[in-house]
Design a protein around this motif. Sequence first.
Motif, PDB file in Angstrom:
ATOM      1  N   VAL A 224       0.823  -1.212   0.000  1.00 40.60           N
ATOM      2  CA  VAL A 224       0.000   0.000   0.000  1.00 40.60           C
ATOM      3  C   VAL A 224       0.856   1.261   0.000  1.00 40.60           C
ATOM      4  CG1 VAL A 224      -1.643   1.356   1.358  1.00 40.60           C
ATOM      5  CG2 VAL A 224      -1.971  -1.109   1.090  1.00 40.60           C
ATOM      6  N   GLU A 225       0.531   2.195  -0.863  1.00 43.12           N
ATOM      7  CA  GLU A 225       1.181   3.513  -0.924  1.00 43.12           C
ATOM      8  C   GLU A 225       0.223   4.558  -0.355  1.00 43.12           C
ATOM      9  OE1 GLU A 225       4.058   5.928  -1.230  1.00 43.12           O
ATOM     10  OE2 GLU A 225       4.423   4.257  -2.594  1.00 43.12           O
TER      11      GLU A 225
ATOM     12  N   VAL B  61      -1.180  13.215  -5.051  1.00 44.49           N
ATOM     13  CA  VAL B  61      -1.019  13.787  -3.712  1.00 44.49           C
ATOM     14  C   VAL B  61      -1.405  15.259  -3.706  1.00 44.49           C
ATOM     15  CG1 VAL B  61       0.678  14.427  -1.946  1.00 44.49           C
ATOM     16  CG2 VAL B  61       0.700  12.125  -2.921  1.00 44.49           C
ATOM     17  N   ASP B  62      -0.979  15.991  -4.727  1.00 41.77           N
ATOM     18  CA  ASP B  62      -1.333  17.412  -4.819  1.00 41.77           C
ATOM     19  C   ASP B  62      -2.841  17.604  -4.949  1.00 41.77           C
ATOM     20  OD1 ASP B  62       1.339  18.031  -4.658  1.00 41.77           O
ATOM     21  OD2 ASP B  62       1.595  18.450  -6.802  1.00 41.77           O
ATOM     22  N   ALA B  63      -3.487  16.754  -5.760  1.00 31.74           N
ATOM     23  CA  ALA B  63      -4.941  16.860  -5.959  1.00 31.74           C
ATOM     24  C   ALA B  63      -5.692  16.515  -4.676  1.00 31.74           C
ATOM     25  CB  ALA B  63      -5.385  15.938  -7.094  1.00 31.74           C
ATOM     26  N   ILE B  64      -5.208  15.518  -3.949  1.00 30.94           N
ATOM     27  CA  ILE B  64      -5.843  15.123  -2.689  1.00 30.94           C
ATOM     28  C   ILE B  64      -5.716  16.226  -1.650  1.00 30.94           C
ATOM     29  CG2 ILE B  64      -5.654  13.515  -0.737  1.00 30.94           C
ATOM     30  CD1 ILE B  64      -4.709  11.437  -2.945  1.00 30.94           C
ATOM     31  N   ALA B  65      -4.513  16.815  -1.536  1.00 32.81           N
ATOM     32  CA  ALA B  65      -4.285  17.889  -0.559  1.00 32.81           C
ATOM     33  C   ALA B  65      -5.182  19.089  -0.865  1.00 32.81           C
ATOM     34  CB  ALA B  65      -2.821  18.310  -0.578  1.00 32.81           C
ATOM     35  N   LYS B  66      -5.285  19.421  -2.136  1.00 33.26           N
ATOM     36  CA  LYS B  66      -6.123  20.556  -2.512  1.00 33.26           C
ATOM     37  C   LYS B  66      -7.591  20.274  -2.208  1.00 33.26           C
ATOM     38  CE  LYS B  66      -6.870  23.858  -6.278  1.00 33.26           C
ATOM     39  NZ  LYS B  66      -6.480  24.245  -7.659  1.00 33.26           N
TER      40      LYS B  66
ATOM     41  N   TYR C  45      -6.857  17.257   7.218  1.00 33.65           N
ATOM     42  CA  TYR C  45      -5.952  16.723   6.207  1.00 33.65           C
ATOM     43  C   TYR C  45      -4.680  16.178   6.843  1.00 33.65           C
ATOM     44  CZ  TYR C  45      -2.444  16.464   2.543  1.00 33.65           C
ATOM     45  OH  TYR C  45      -1.445  16.021   1.707  1.00 33.65           O
ATOM     46  N   LYS C  46      -4.248  15.000   6.363  1.00 31.74           N
ATOM     47  CA  LYS C  46      -2.983  14.406   6.771  1.00 31.74           C
ATOM     48  C   LYS C  46      -2.206  14.036   5.507  1.00 31.74           C
ATOM     49  CE  LYS C  46      -4.010  14.447  11.177  1.00 31.74           C
ATOM     50  NZ  LYS C  46      -3.352  15.410  12.095  1.00 31.74           N
ATOM     51  N   SER C  47      -0.933  14.349   5.492  1.00 27.54           N
ATOM     52  CA  SER C  47      -0.064  14.079   4.349  1.00 27.54           C
ATOM     53  C   SER C  47       0.216  12.584   4.224  1.00 27.54           C
ATOM     54  CB  SER C  47       1.250  14.826   4.516  1.00 27.54           C
ATOM     55  OG  SER C  47       1.997  14.255   5.590  1.00 27.54           O
ATOM     56  N   PRO C  48       0.811  12.149   3.114  1.00 28.00           N
ATOM     57  CA  PRO C  48       1.177  10.730   2.988  1.00 28.00           C
ATOM     58  C   PRO C  48       2.050  10.232   4.142  1.00 28.00           C
ATOM     59  CG  PRO C  48       1.321  11.794   0.856  1.00 28.00           C
ATOM     60  CD  PRO C  48       1.043  12.880   1.854  1.00 28.00           C
ATOM     61  N   ALA C  49       3.033  11.037   4.555  1.00 25.77           N
ATOM     62  CA  ALA C  49       3.910  10.623   5.658  1.00 25.77           C
ATOM     63  C   ALA C  49       3.128  10.508   6.964  1.00 25.77           C
ATOM     64  CB  ALA C  49       5.052  11.622   5.816  1.00 25.77           C
ATOM     65  N   GLU C  50       2.209  11.448   7.196  1.00 18.38           N
ATOM     66  CA  GLU C  50       1.394  11.414   8.416  1.00 18.38           C
ATOM     67  C   GLU C  50       0.446  10.223   8.402  1.00 18.38           C
ATOM     68  OE1 GLU C  50       0.843  16.013   9.783  1.00 18.38           O
ATOM     69  OE2 GLU C  50      -0.042  15.443   7.856  1.00 18.38           O
ATOM     70  N   LEU C  51      -0.118   9.914   7.228  1.00 20.31           N
ATOM     71  CA  LEU C  51      -0.995   8.754   7.102  1.00 20.31           C
ATOM     72  C   LEU C  51      -0.226   7.473   7.382  1.00 20.31           C
ATOM     73  CD1 LEU C  51      -3.430   7.044   6.306  1.00 20.31           C
ATOM     74  CD2 LEU C  51      -2.903   7.513   3.894  1.00 20.31           C
ATOM     75  N   LYS C  52       0.964   7.354   6.823  1.00 23.63           N
ATOM     76  CA  LYS C  52       1.773   6.153   7.047  1.00 23.63           C
ATOM     77  C   LYS C  52       2.080   5.984   8.529  1.00 23.63           C
ATOM     78  CE  LYS C  52       5.885   3.747   5.418  1.00 23.63           C
ATOM     79  NZ  LYS C  52       7.041   3.791   4.472  1.00 23.63           N
ATOM     80  N   ARG C  53       2.444   7.068   9.191  1.00 22.74           N
ATOM     81  CA  ARG C  53       2.740   7.011  10.621  1.00 22.74           C
ATOM     82  C   ARG C  53       1.498   6.648  11.423  1.00 22.74           C
ATOM     83  NH1 ARG C  53       5.106  11.427  10.856  1.00 22.74           N
ATOM     84  NH2 ARG C  53       3.422  12.804  11.554  1.00 22.74           N
ATOM     85  N   LEU C  54       0.331   7.206  11.037  1.00 18.12           N
ATOM     86  CA  LEU C  54      -0.913   6.926  11.745  1.00 18.12           C
ATOM     87  C   LEU C  54      -1.310   5.460  11.593  1.00 18.12           C
ATOM     88  CD1 LEU C  54      -3.227   8.147  13.402  1.00 18.12           C
ATOM     89  CD2 LEU C  54      -4.394   8.657  11.247  1.00 18.12           C
TER      90      LEU C  54
END
Length: 310
Positions: free
Chosen positions: A104-105, A256-261, A281-290
Amino acid sequence: MASLRPPCLLRPDFRTGLSSSIITAVAGSQADINGRLMAEDMEKTLGTKIVVMNRPGASNTLGIGQLVRSKKDGYTIAYPSANGLVYARVINPETIPYDTEKDVEPLGINVFFPNVIAVQANSPWKNFGELVDHAKKNPGKIRVATVGEGTIDSFNVEIIQSLTGARFTKVPFEGGEAVTTALLGGHVEVAADVLAKYVPHARTGKVRILLTTKKKADFPEIPTMTEVGYKQDLASVWMAVIAPTGIPEDVKKTLVDAIAKAANNPDSRAKIEQMGNVADYKSPAELKRLMTEDYERALAIAKRIGLRKP
């Protein structure tokens, strides 16, 4: 896009200007509503039409399994909840057809769903303590509807039983409005589900909400587990966008840019909050950590209360 049931599969064909999205949640569910809202916002950024289709499944895992088997070109992404990425892995690991660490990415989060314990307004329980006392005196007699085994709601019921000593009978449903319908129809005495489903019924005096997993400023009167005297709070559902591991970096950046927007669109955030959810909103890195932190925390709890062998 997807949710408390398996995730949404989205095929954004940037070359032809046409995309299709499979929401593996029932139409009209909170997952479906938030998924469609996300898809509409992403359309504007990606410049492509997203065709949405609902295909409900079991606890997100079927949809995520389909995602990880898809072509790793970035044209297939998913919108699952914490159920398939965390809690089903804790409760039913033998049924999970993927490895979130390898397959999963993470691409981002746009919303958290406070989960609640709700009863009919005419029930004899005016607060969570009274419900627990009755369940202790009548073990197994109180039925609690959830959106299925292996979901966060089912896991939270197990935590409640462990912390309070009360015993309930869980009644799993397919998701969507089935849990709410069962409560309003008197087929169960208690519902464990997301707050947003009960906001309109609470406002019309049909439902009483006894407990929440996440505080909201517009519902300050609903307590959490720690506020009613226990040492541990329950878990909340979040909705995430993911892709199969190995998609091209340029496509990943575009998504990622489209999701953040989309997640930071003020109008959409206001709609999310008005429904009873929490726009966050949580970034990809924050999601991975969560994903990692929630899994480790849930696994430790599951071992402590006997849901998993140590």
